[in-house]
Design a protein around this motif. Structure first.
Motif, PDB file in Angstrom:
ATOM      1  N   ALA A   1      -6.660 -15.151  -3.618  1.00 54.77           N
ATOM      2  CA  ALA A   1      -6.649 -13.814  -4.208  1.00 54.77           C
ATOM      3  C   ALA A   1      -7.970 -13.114  -4.059  1.00 54.77           C
ATOM      4  O   ALA A   1      -8.033 -11.904  -3.843  1.00 54.77           O
ATOM      5  N   PHE A   2      -9.049 -13.824  -4.174  1.00 55.94           N
ATOM      6  CA  PHE A   2     -10.342 -13.156  -4.272  1.00 55.94           C
ATOM      7  C   PHE A   2     -11.184 -13.325  -3.030  1.00 55.94           C
ATOM      8  O   PHE A   2     -12.400 -13.298  -3.099  1.00 55.94           O
TER       9      PHE A   2
ATOM     10  N   LEU B   1      -3.466  -8.280  -4.445  1.00 58.93           N
ATOM     11  CA  LEU B   1      -3.752  -9.708  -4.544  1.00 58.93           C
ATOM     12  C   LEU B   1      -4.368 -10.031  -5.903  1.00 58.93           C
ATOM     13  O   LEU B   1      -4.111 -11.090  -6.472  1.00 58.93           O
ATOM     14  N   GLY B   2      -5.181  -9.104  -6.424  1.00 63.39           N
ATOM     15  CA  GLY B   2      -5.753  -9.342  -7.738  1.00 63.39           C
ATOM     16  C   GLY B   2      -4.679  -9.418  -8.809  1.00 63.39           C
ATOM     17  O   GLY B   2      -4.712 -10.303  -9.686  1.00 63.39           O
TER      18      GLY B   2
ATOM     19  N   PHE C   1      -6.216  -3.897   6.239  1.00 63.38           N
ATOM     20  CA  PHE C   1      -4.873  -3.899   5.651  1.00 63.38           C
ATOM     21  C   PHE C   1      -4.681  -2.802   4.606  1.00 63.38           C
ATOM     22  O   PHE C   1      -3.646  -2.735   3.966  1.00 63.38           O
ATOM     23  N   ASN C   2      -5.671  -1.934   4.428  1.00 61.34           N
ATOM     24  CA  ASN C   2      -5.524  -0.847   3.455  1.00 61.34           C
ATOM     25  C   ASN C   2      -4.867   0.348   4.086  1.00 61.34           C
ATOM     26  O   ASN C   2      -5.282   1.483   3.893  1.00 61.34           O
TER      27      ASN C   2
ATOM     28  N   LEU D   1      -1.815   1.455   3.685  1.00 60.49           N
ATOM     29  CA  LEU D   1      -0.925   2.234   2.814  1.00 60.49           C
ATOM     30  C   LEU D   1      -1.684   3.083   1.816  1.00 60.49           C
ATOM     31  O   LEU D   1      -1.091   3.761   1.004  1.00 60.49           O
ATOM     32  N   GLN D   2      -3.028   3.027   1.885  1.00 59.03           N
ATOM     33  CA  GLN D   2      -3.787   3.769   0.885  1.00 59.03           C
ATOM     34  C   GLN D   2      -3.572   5.261   1.079  1.00 59.03           C
ATOM     35  O   GLN D   2      -3.649   5.780   2.186  1.00 59.03           O
ATOM     36  N   CYS D   3      -3.333   5.923  -0.058  1.00 57.23           N
ATOM     37  CA  CYS D   3      -3.062   7.354   0.111  1.00 57.23           C
ATOM     38  C   CYS D   3      -4.337   8.163  -0.072  1.00 57.23           C
ATOM     39  O   CYS D   3      -5.354   7.644  -0.431  1.00 57.23           O
TER      40      CYS D   3
ATOM     41  N   PHE E   1      -1.641 -10.289  -8.313  1.00 52.27           N
ATOM     42  CA  PHE E   1      -0.930 -11.552  -8.051  1.00 52.27           C
ATOM     43  C   PHE E   1      -1.641 -12.701  -8.760  1.00 52.27           C
ATOM     44  O   PHE E   1      -1.029 -13.530  -9.440  1.00 52.27           O
ATOM     45  N   ALA E   2      -2.962 -12.729  -8.612  1.00 48.18           N
ATOM     46  CA  ALA E   2      -3.721 -13.818  -9.235  1.00 48.18           C
ATOM     47  C   ALA E   2      -3.618 -13.753 -10.748  1.00 48.18           C
ATOM     48  O   ALA E   2      -3.452 -14.778 -11.428  1.00 48.18           O
TER      49      ALA E   2
ATOM     50  N   ILE F   1      -0.244 -15.040 -11.943  1.00 45.90           N
ATOM     51  CA  ILE F   1      -0.147 -16.504 -11.814  1.00 45.90           C
ATOM     52  C   ILE F   1      -0.881 -17.171 -12.967  1.00 45.90           C
ATOM     53  O   ILE F   1      -0.397 -18.120 -13.595  1.00 45.90           O
TER      54      ILE F   1
ATOM     55  N   HIS G   1       0.463   2.766  -7.064  1.00 46.58           N
ATOM     56  CA  HIS G   1       0.653   2.403  -5.650  1.00 46.58           C
ATOM     57  C   HIS G   1      -0.540   2.895  -4.847  1.00 46.58           C
ATOM     58  O   HIS G   1      -0.476   3.894  -4.168  1.00 46.58           O
ATOM     59  N   SER G   2      -1.635   2.106  -4.851  1.00 43.70           N
ATOM     60  CA  SER G   2      -2.839   2.605  -4.183  1.00 43.70           C
ATOM     61  C   SER G   2      -2.899   2.208  -2.722  1.00 43.70           C
ATOM     62  O   SER G   2      -3.591   2.824  -1.928  1.00 43.70           O
ATOM     63  N   GLY G   3      -2.167   1.207  -2.343  1.00 48.70           N
ATOM     64  CA  GLY G   3      -2.215   0.776  -0.939  1.00 48.70           C
ATOM     65  C   GLY G   3      -3.385  -0.155  -0.642  1.00 48.70           C
ATOM     66  O   GLY G   3      -3.583  -0.562   0.493  1.00 48.70           O
ATOM     67  N   LEU G   4      -4.127  -0.490  -1.684  1.00 47.12           N
ATOM     68  CA  LEU G   4      -5.267  -1.374  -1.447  1.00 47.12           C
ATOM     69  C   LEU G   4      -4.806  -2.814  -1.613  1.00 47.12           C
ATOM     70  O   LEU G   4      -4.302  -3.196  -2.654  1.00 47.12           O
ATOM     71  N   ILE G   5      -5.031  -3.630  -0.615  1.00 52.74           N
ATOM     72  CA  ILE G   5      -4.489  -4.985  -0.622  1.00 52.74           C
ATOM     73  C   ILE G   5      -5.211  -5.838  -1.644  1.00 52.74           C
ATOM     74  O   ILE G   5      -4.648  -6.769  -2.210  1.00 52.74           O
ATOM     75  N   LYS G   6      -6.462  -5.486  -1.928  1.00 58.57           N
ATOM     76  CA  LYS G   6      -7.201  -6.288  -2.886  1.00 58.57           C
ATOM     77  C   LYS G   6      -6.611  -6.145  -4.276  1.00 58.57           C
ATOM     78  O   LYS G   6      -6.521  -7.110  -5.022  1.00 58.57           O
TER      79      LYS G   6
END
Lengths: 98, 605
Positions: A20-21, B590-591, A93-94, A96-98, B593-594, B597, B582-587
């Motif tokens: 995750a981090f 994932l954050g 991978f960003n 989708l960021q608007c 998600f963590a 969990i 819905h920002s589109g930022l993958i971090k």
């Protein structure tokens, strides 16, 4: 809880946190994914030994197969992102960021 | 021979005779009506109607004619029936006599009008609907007559429809009459639902009638008879030709409201609230109209306000529980008021259309017959002893003075009586006496027999009608027999006071300079400020209220805020708040998600 369970759990948790981090590279995330898979393999293998049942002995091999597929998919994604963006940095991978 | 057959047949013949000038031209092309034939028809009708009246006076015979029954709903009968009782049998000859004189006068007055035959047909049609109203036994038939006279009034007031003021006046008449009609319909609806009948002779009830239908009847009378509140149409109706004013707005149509109250009087008998309302409304109307007449300069408007004042007096009589006396006053009033209007018509034509009394004067030597009849009419109006108006008016004032009712109404009526004397004398003095203020060349001619004979006939009626009616008719309610001398002389005293005051003041105005405006005279001149206040305020409030409802309430509030658009706004706000995640930022993904969990792992222990 025995020390054995503690070691599996902590390994799994640490690897998932690592997934995750992670900071920059996708490959480090994939490595964490592999370590999650490893801890799960060992846990699955210890379970029939402890409960002295022979049927679940098959499970680790099944899990290994699926994790191999998954690792292969992850690597394919890495190669694809390297081909399009030139590197495997995570900020690619960003999209989708608007 | 059978007198009842004679009575019924001759009454029906009266009405049928009046219908012939309308029906015969439809049947054959050769039988065209002309003003002369119509006048002769009305004269014949009058002579025929004298016989049933004589039969009634001789033997007290009354009759009820049922022509047809309209089977509309099973339980509710609407028979088309005519009631030939004292009121209708006596009013028929009077109305026909007055109409005959007015039609003969109109032959001279409207001689230069190209559509004179249509005018006469309109007047005849009005007369027929008025007679239907009088002779109706059923509120349904009465309503037919009521609406008929309203429509004919509209058509006749706007006879010179090229004139904008005439159209406005006709519209005012129709609107104010319509407001009154609501009251009549209310009463009819109440009667149909409570007493299951519209017949007049079934309208008595042993206990007190509820006030609601009586309020409806009073509203109807207020609209039709121009009581205070729905009065502005009557002075405005003077835009019509003088024969119209003489027939409709002095003798016949405006008394329809009072006649309705006379017919439905059994309902009023034991309801003191309604009677008091009539009394006070009538007193207010008579005083208001008399006040407005004091400063008028148009001769027809003075006579119109005097009509309005006398109508208020009739309403007062209804409020005193004396319907027969009110009918008596209607009958005598018809004679002298019609004559006053005809005299004014003769004066107006002789002065080539001049209606302002400040531009008349000294006409006594130039128009002797007209001015003599004017004087007779004015004296009858004021209640000079032993002329026609005296018998009815004096009896009314006596009943008012000796009753134990409203003293305020009495005061107002007495004041109005003195005002009547004042404006009457003012009109007489300014029109007939003094210096000549007309332009020198006027087509002054009253030598036509079509002018003089109606006037002299009506003058004869004004003098003798009161005496004749009191001699031959026995009153149904006992008139007050004893009273102190001062009460007996009240009416004459206030009238004499009014005459003296008027003579004094008119002498003053001819020698001194005109005085400045004062609030009192402004009030009188501008008809009590009623017209501008009510006409503007009422329509403004109605229209702004309508705009508030239609535009602000329905369109803006319900459709925009609460309805579809409001719902849409709510949804967009919710979705805007939701999509901010819905920002589109993958971090971030994932954050979360963590975090989830971790929470699951923690909670499973």
């Amino acid at each position: 809880m025995t020390y054995l369970h503690l070691s599996f759990l902590s390994a799994f948790t640490l690897s998932s946190l690592g997934l995750a981090f992670h900071r920059t590279h996708l490959i480090s995330a994939l490595l964490c994914l592999e370590s999650m898979m490893l801890s799960m393999y060992i846990a699955l293998a210890m379970w029939p030994i402890q409960t002295q049942t022979t049927s679940p002995t098959l499970l680790p091999v099944l899990m290994l197969t699926f994790s191999a597929c998954e690792a292969g998919t992850g690597l394919a994604l890495l190669v694809a992102s390297t081909r399009t963006h030139g590197s495997d940095h995570l900020h690619n991978f960003n999209l989708l960021q608007c | 021979m059978d007198l009842s057959l004679v009575l019924n047949t001759l009454m029906l013949l009266t009405i049928t005779t009046l219908l012939t000038p309308i029906i015969l031209p439809m049947l054959s092309d050769k039988l065209k009506s002309s003003p002369l034939t119509i006048t002769n028809t009305v004269k014949t009708s009058f002579l025929i109607s004298l016989i049933p009246m004589t039969i009634h006076i001789h033997s007290g015979m009354e009759s009820l004619i049922t022509i047809w029954e309209w089977k509309f709903i099973m339980n509710f009968k609407i028979p088309i029936s005519l009631k030939l009782d004292f009121y209708s049998l006596t009013f028929f000859p009077i109305a026909l006599f007055v109409s005959w004189s007015i039609l003969q006068f109109a032959m001279w007055y409207m001689a230069s009008d190209p559509h004179i035959t249509k005018f006469f047909i309109y007047l005849l049609f009005f007369l027929i609907t008025m007679l239907i109203l009088i002779v109706a036994n059923n509120l349904f038939v009465l309503f037919i007559g009521w609406e008929g006279v309203g429509i004919m009034s509209f058509l006749l007031i706007s006879w010179w429809h090229g004139r904008a003021e005439a159209n406005t006046a006709a519209l005012q008449a129709v609107l104010y009459n319509r407001v009154g009609d609501v009251g009549l319909i209310l009463c009819m609806a109440w009667l149909a639902s409570t007493m299951n009948t519209w017949e007049i002779h079934q309208m008595t009830s042993p206990h007190q009638t509820p006030t609601l239908p009586l309020l409806g009847l009073i509203l109807a009378a207020t609209g039709k008879s121009a009581q205070f509140g729905l009065h502005p149409w009557l002075p405005a109706a003077m835009e019509g030709p003088t024969p119209v004013s003489a027939l409709l707005h002095s003798s016949t149509m405006v008394v329809a409201g009072i006649f309705l109250l006379i017919r439905t009087h059994p309902l009023f008998d034991n309801n003191p609230t309604a009677l008091t309302l009539c009394l006070c409304l009538g007193a207010l109307s008579t005083l208001f109209a008399a006040t407005c007449a004091l400063t008028q300069n148009d001769i027809k408007k003075i006579i119109a306000f005097s009509t309005s004042s006398q109508l208020g007096l009739m309403m007062v009589t209804i409020g005193l529980n004396q319907p027969q006396l009110a009918f008596f006053h209607i009958s005598t009033h018809a004679f002298f008021k019609a004559m006053l209007f005809l005299c004014s018509g003769s004066i107006i034509h002789s002065l080539n259309g001049e209606q302002d009394i400040r531009k008349m004067g000294g006409l006594q030597k130039m128009l002797p017959t007209t001015t003599s009849c004017l004087t007779i009419g004015n004296l009858a109006l004021m209640g000079t002893p032993f002329l026609a108006g005296f018998y009815s008016k004096d009896q009314i004032i006596e009943s008012l003075s000796t009753s134990y009712l409203n003293a305020w109404a009495l005061l107002l009526t007495l004041l109005a009586t003195s005002f009547t004397a004042i404006y009457t004398v003012r009109m007489t003095v300014l029109v007939q006496s003094g210096f000549v203020r007309t332009p020198p060349l006027t087509p002054m001619n009253e030598n036509d027999p079509n002018v003089t004979s109606p006037l002299t006939r009506l003058a004869l009626g004004s003098i003798t009608a009161g005496f004749l009616i009191t001699s031959f008719i026995t009153p149904t309610k006992i008139p007050p027999m004893t009273m102190p001398t001062s009460i007996k002389l009240t009416a004459i005293a206030v009238t004499a006071l009014g005459i003296i005051l008027a003579l004094e003041i008119s002498k003053m105005t001819q020698t001194l300079i005109l005085k400045k405006q004062s609030p009192m005279s402004n009030f009188s001149t501008s008809l009590g400020y009623f017209n501008p206040l009510v006409h503007r305020l009422h329509s403004t409030n109605l229209l702004t209220g309508g705009q508030k409802f239609a535009s602000q309430l329905i369109d803006l509030s319900w459709y925009k805020l609460l309805g579809p658009e409001g719902l849409a706004n709510l949804q967009t706000t919710a979705s805007k708040t939701a999509t901010s995640l819905h920002s589109g930022l993958i971090k971030a993904y994932l954050g979360s998600f963590a975090l989830s969990i971790l929470i699951i792992l923690m909670s499973s222990y």
